[in-house]
Design a protein around this motif. Structure first.
Motif, PDB file in Angstrom:
ATOM      1  N   LEU A  36       0.841  -1.198   0.000  1.00  0.00           N
ATOM      2  CA  LEU A  36       0.000   0.000   0.000  1.00  0.00           C
ATOM      3  C   LEU A  36       0.874   1.245   0.000  1.00  0.00           C
ATOM      4  O   LEU A  36       1.895   1.309   0.689  1.00  0.00           O
ATOM      5  N   ARG A  37       0.449   2.221  -0.798  1.00  0.00           N
ATOM      6  CA  ARG A  37       1.073   3.547  -0.797  1.00  0.00           C
ATOM      7  C   ARG A  37      -0.016   4.561  -1.125  1.00  0.00           C
ATOM      8  O   ARG A  37      -1.112   4.200  -1.569  1.00  0.00           O
ATOM      9  N   VAL A  38       0.286   5.833  -0.907  1.00  0.00           N
ATOM     10  CA  VAL A  38      -0.641   6.911  -1.244  1.00  0.00           C
ATOM     11  C   VAL A  38       0.020   7.759  -2.319  1.00  0.00           C
ATOM     12  O   VAL A  38       1.143   8.242  -2.138  1.00  0.00           O
ATOM     13  N   ALA A  39      -0.677   7.942  -3.432  1.00  0.00           N
ATOM     14  CA  ALA A  39      -0.139   8.734  -4.534  1.00  0.00           C
ATOM     15  C   ALA A  39      -0.605  10.186  -4.477  1.00  0.00           C
ATOM     16  O   ALA A  39       0.062  11.060  -5.017  1.00  0.00           O
ATOM     17  N   LEU A  62      -6.272  11.615  10.096  1.00  0.00           N
ATOM     18  CA  LEU A  62      -6.157  10.809   8.879  1.00  0.00           C
ATOM     19  C   LEU A  62      -4.922  11.216   8.080  1.00  0.00           C
ATOM     20  O   LEU A  62      -4.141  10.370   7.643  1.00  0.00           O
ATOM     21  N   ARG A  63      -4.718  12.516   7.918  1.00  0.00           N
ATOM     22  CA  ARG A  63      -3.531  12.996   7.198  1.00  0.00           C
ATOM     23  C   ARG A  63      -2.245  12.510   7.877  1.00  0.00           C
ATOM     24  O   ARG A  63      -1.293  12.116   7.204  1.00  0.00           O
ATOM     25  N   ALA A  64      -2.242  12.506   9.187  1.00  0.00           N
ATOM     26  CA  ALA A  64      -1.036  12.097   9.929  1.00  0.00           C
ATOM     27  C   ALA A  64      -0.694  10.631   9.686  1.00  0.00           C
ATOM     28  O   ALA A  64       0.487  10.283   9.587  1.00  0.00           O
ATOM     29  N   VAL A  65      -1.698   9.759   9.575  1.00  0.00           N
ATOM     30  CA  VAL A  65      -1.385   8.340   9.354  1.00  0.00           C
ATOM     31  C   VAL A  65      -1.147   8.030   7.878  1.00  0.00           C
ATOM     32  O   VAL A  65      -0.524   7.020   7.553  1.00  0.00           O
ATOM     33  N   LEU A  66      -1.626   8.901   6.987  1.00  0.00           N
ATOM     34  CA  LEU A  66      -1.391   8.689   5.558  1.00  0.00           C
ATOM     35  C   LEU A  66      -0.065   9.266   5.069  1.00  0.00           C
ATOM     36  O   LEU A  66       0.511   8.772   4.108  1.00  0.00           O
TER      37      LEU A  66
END
Length: 146
Positions: free
Chosen positions: A85-88, A134-138
């Protein structure tokens, strides 16, 4: 044009998922619909473990608005999958999660794709800004796309 498969080192988080007998179809490999289930599993497992997804009572929920998958190599029961998993992209109210499915011991993705979630108010279904939690964990999952 179909992209090349990514390697394991381009993903930030992994979840091991065993395939099941029922995942195979009549052609002897995991049916395509199950790949999206694996995608959903790694995303939601990460969010729940990090304490930012309360699917029963949370005020904000993520709705899938876009999905895509490229298939490179077959997966079949009894394979074990490492779902990367990654966030683009982190938007104001949306996240593009990217997932790579790797057969155990393999470095190149057998399949890879993405989910775009738009975060909305549970009741009104109107978009809401991503919470700071949410931003902090992503943030640790964000990769720079070249």
């Amino acid at each position: 044009m179909k992209p090349a498969s990514d390697s394991r080192d381009s993903y930030r988080h992994f979840l091991r998922i065993p395939t099941r007998w029922m995942d195979n179809d009549v052609y002897g490999h995991v049916n395509n619909v199950n790949y999206y289930s694996y995608f959903d599993t790694v995303v939601n497992e990460y969010l729940m473990r990090k304490g930012v997804l309360d699917y029963e009572r949370g005020e904000t929920i993520g709705l899938v608005v876009e999905t895509h998958c490229n298939y490179f190599r077959s997966i079949a029961f009894p394979d074990v999958i490492d779902a990367g998993l990654r966030v683009a992209r982190l938007g104001s109210s949306s996240v593009r999660y990217e997932i790579g499915l790797f057969r155990e011991g393999e470095d190149e993705a057998a399949a890879q794709g993405h989910f775009v979630h738009v975060y909305v108010d549970r009741e009104s279904r109107r978009p809401k800004p991503l919470s700071e939690a949410l931003r902090a964990v992503l943030d640790p999952l964000v990769v720079i796309q070249e």
